[in-house]
Design an enzyme around this catalytic site. Structure first.
Site, PDB file in Angstrom:
ATOM      1  N   CYS B  98       0.818  -1.210   0.000  1.00  0.00           N
ATOM      2  CA  CYS B  98       0.000   0.000   0.000  1.00  0.00           C
ATOM      3  C   CYS B  98       0.859   1.271   0.000  1.00  0.00           C
ATOM      4  O   CYS B  98       1.470   1.587  -1.002  1.00  0.00           O
ATOM      5  CB  CYS B  98      -0.956  -0.041   1.185  1.00  0.00           C
ATOM      6  N   ARG B 135     -12.510   6.033  -2.204  1.00  0.00           N
ATOM      7  CA  ARG B 135     -11.423   5.135  -1.847  1.00  0.00           C
ATOM      8  C   ARG B 135     -11.760   3.753  -2.372  1.00  0.00           C
ATOM      9  O   ARG B 135     -12.919   3.364  -2.425  1.00  0.00           O
ATOM     10  CB  ARG B 135     -11.250   5.064  -0.324  1.00  0.00           C
ATOM     11  N   HIS B 198      -3.679  -5.752   1.711  1.00  0.00           N
ATOM     12  CA  HIS B 198      -3.513  -5.994   3.147  1.00  0.00           C
ATOM     13  C   HIS B 198      -4.163  -7.346   3.411  1.00  0.00           C
ATOM     14  O   HIS B 198      -4.273  -8.163   2.528  1.00  0.00           O
ATOM     15  CB  HIS B 198      -4.238  -4.905   3.957  1.00  0.00           C
TER      16      HIS B 198
END
Lengths: 430, 250
Positions: B98, B135, B198
């Site tokens: 990320c 997002r 993640h």
């Protein structure tokens, strides 16, 4: 207009109860706000009600319950919003529920639990007399974005409230910083007692940087996560002096509950409640829904510790492990109210459990992620927990394997807590 | 315990870059070594770490964080990044997730036009085209050539685009990946991997975790090392649970 909306809302409330619709707690508010976007402001400004808002990531429900108990013990007429339903719709819904048919509210204090992300929206609609800010931890990043952006949004909104009295956590740097440079009256709660100190390295800490200048903060003492006695070596910003650091009696176990208690007691004192009344209310206190709540089933004691993010999970585990637990059921769900991202379980220190003699039962929608996390926390590659795909079965077996003189501790995420409670009380909540 | 093999794992900025449970990747690397009697030492490389410590590492991991934290990291790495660059070029394996992944690229262009310089190790750039752009959040699955299907969770505002010669780590089955447009996810350069995943990524993707360990051992001992197989029953079950959520077969 206003009383009509209240009436419509009350009708919806009635129907959703008759039809047993689970979403009954926020639906009437949703409709009311559709009919009048300023519904909350219109209703509240007409009444003499003093408004108390409680916000923060962890401890809102408990703090509301504590403060409510104290104020009620002092004979005040209080109303609070539904537990859990802490969004704008929830606030509007509780106004509808508590109004009389003419749309009037006959109460002296309203205590609202407000989600950290909804706060700016809510304070556009109502100006609180008191605002309690507990803490800001990472929680449901998938829904709310990151801690720093929430803190920034808060800071810009807090500056707009001049008459509000602030009750802030001095030990949380970002919360304490909200009180700097504002004209309103600010009160701080925090801890000075060394017995709460922790020496564990906590990787899940969210705000180790100075909220003012971005420098890494120095901590003289850490109580948990990023809460402690802090100071910025660069700009000199430091933990503000405390207005309260202890009280005579704490009704709940764990350091985080100490903070909640101090916040409630400080607020009560500012309101002018007598010390004796406060102490009585605290000794008589009954915990909120799923927050260290005790239930008895088949003659066995069961205690629920709602654990919804790494900080609350770590603190629950710490509190439970101090009580020499023998049986523990953990339930991990990844539905919207829980947060759909479960990666935070890797920031929970399960290591403090797996190397003790505790019977561990695992369940939930993401039970295998949980099992995997526990597998990686064991000293040797062995099996030390039971995995259940079915929650009913998990609860049944965990209860039956708990010895009569022992207690079963249950750590559920939010939606899991509702499910577990449903099973324990024999009424399944969907 | 007599160990014949040993690895040093460098965890870059655990205090600042550890927002999304990426700690789990380090635990996974460490445990999968231990279970095979390989000694694994973790060095935490926090602000003001010494270059000497960085050079000791056989394998690197760096996680994601918030913007303020990334600025602090950027300041601290200034002057030390050439060593990191050299190590990556030399084939020291690593996984960068990320924020760390974005950071290895050429630049990050914020919605207001502000340009944050990257380390320019990976030929890629990241941009956030609109203020308050959506997002990219949710469970993620993507297909890779060498590590099978990878399952994880993504949560990022920036959209990343790879340069012509940079290979993606895989192709998105469910989710958004690098930018939600071209179907690519992550990037591979030498033995280093960048990804938005993640979850954390390594516990549920043991093929990838073991590939990183093997690369690190092969490089350190200049030979081909065969890693003993481990029991990955729970890993497989956890993968299937995510696959079921995403309605895909893996």
């Amino acid at each position: 207009m206003n009383s009509l909306i209240v009436l419509i809302g009350k009708t919806i409330l009635l129907f959703s109860r008759i039809l047993n619709l689970g979403s009954g707690s926020t639906w009437p508010g949703h409709v009311a706000l559709k009919l009048d976007a300023d519904f909350i402001e219109h209703t509240l400004n007409k009444s003499r009600l003093k408004i108390i808002l409680v916000t923060g990531t962890n401890g809102k429900t408990t703090t509301v319950k504590l403060l409510q108990s104290i104020l009620e013990k002092a004979g005040k007429k209080i109303f609070v919003n539904f537990s859990g339903a802490n969004l704008t719709n929830g606030v509007a819904s509780s106004i509808i529920q508590k109004s009389d048919l003419k749309g009037k509210l006959n109460y002296e204090y309203a205590i609202f639990e407000i989600d950290e992300n909804t706060l700016p929206l809510v304070i556009k609609q109502l100006k609180p007399d008191y605002l309690i800010a507990l803490n800001l931890f990472r929680d449901q990043l998938d829904r709310y974005g990151e801690v720093n952006s929430i803190a920034k949004m808060w800071k810009s909104n807090y500056n707009k409230l001049y008459k509000t009295k602030y009750i802030l956590n001095a030990d949380d740097p970002q919360i304490a910083y909200l009180g700097s440079g504002i004209l309103s009256k600010v009160y701080y709660f925090g801890l000075n007692d060394q017995k709460y100190q922790t020496h564990q390295v906590q990787h899940a800490a969210d705000s180790v940087l100075c909220p003012s200048c971005g420098q890494r903060l120095d901590f003289k003492r850490v109580y948990f996560s990023h809460l402690g006695i802090w100071k910025c070596p660069k700009c000199g910003l430091s933990r503000p002096p405390l207005d309260i650091e202890k009280t005579k009696f704490y009704p709940l176990k764990g350091t985080y509950a100490v903070y909640d208690t101090l916040a409630a007691v400080l607020t009560a004192k500012i309101i002018g409640i007598n010390e004796n009344v406060i102490e009585h209310a605290l000794t008589d206190f009954k915990p909120a829904f799923g927050r260290q709540e005790e239930v008895t089933l088949d003659g066995k004691k069961i205690q629920l510790f709602l654990s919804k993010n790494p900080t609350s999970f770590n603190e629950s585990l710490k509190t439970i492990s101090e009580q020499n637990p023998k049986n523990l059921l953990i339930v991990l769900n990844d539905r919207i109210p829980d947060g759909t991202d479960i990666s935070w379980i890797w920031d929970v220190e399960f290591e403090m459990l797996t190397n003790k003699h505790i019977k561990l039962f695992l369940a939930g929608d993401r039970v295998y992620d949980l099992a995997l996390r526990l597998k990686y926390s064991l000293k040797r590659n062995g099996k030390a927990y039971s995995v259940f795909e079915n929650l009913n079965e998990a609860v049944k077996i965990a209860v039956s394997q708990t010895a009569p003189n022992h207690k079963l501790y249950i750590l559920p995420t939010y939606s899991a807590m509702l499910e577990v409670r449903g099973i324990l009380t024999g009424k399944k909540i969907s | 315990m007599n160990y014949t093999l040993a690895l040093t794992i460098g965890w870059l900025y655990p205090e600042l870059m550890s927002t999304y449970g990426d700690h789990g990747n380090v635990i996974t690397l460490q445990k999968r070594c231990e279970w095979r009697n390989i000694k694994a030492k973790v060095i935490e490389l926090n602000t003001n770490f010494s270059v000497r410590d960085l050079k000791k590492c056989d394998l690197l991991m760096m996680g994601g964080a918030q913007d303020t934290q990334q600025e602090a990291v950027s300041k601290d790495l200034n002057g030390k990044s050439s060593i990191l660059n050299e190590m990556i070029l030399n084939g020291i394996p690593g996984i960068y997730i990320c924020g760390a992944y974005q950071f290895l690229g050429n630049y990050y262009k914020e919605a207001d036009g502000n340009l944050i310089e990257g380390l320019k190790i990976f030929d890629l750039y990241t941009e956030n085209t609109q203020v308050n752009a959506r997002r990219l959040i949710g469970n993620l699955a993507f297909r890779t050539k060498d590590f099978g299907t990878i399952v994880g969770f993504e949560n990022h505002g920036g959209r990343t685009y790879l340069g012509k010669n940079l290979k993606p780590l895989g192709f998105v089955m469910k989710g958004f990946g690098n930018n939600g447009k071209d179907g690519t996810e992550g990037a591979v350069f030498k033995n280093s991997i960048g990804t938005y995943s993640h979850g954390p990524i390594l516990p549920k993707n043991p093929l990838l975790a073991d590939a990183l360990l093997k690369k690190a051992l092969d490089k350190k001992y200049r030979t081909f090392i065969k890693l003993p197989k481990l029991d990955d029953y729970l890993e497989q079950k956890a993968r299937l649970q995510v696959a079921k959520r995403l309605s895909i077969a893996i």
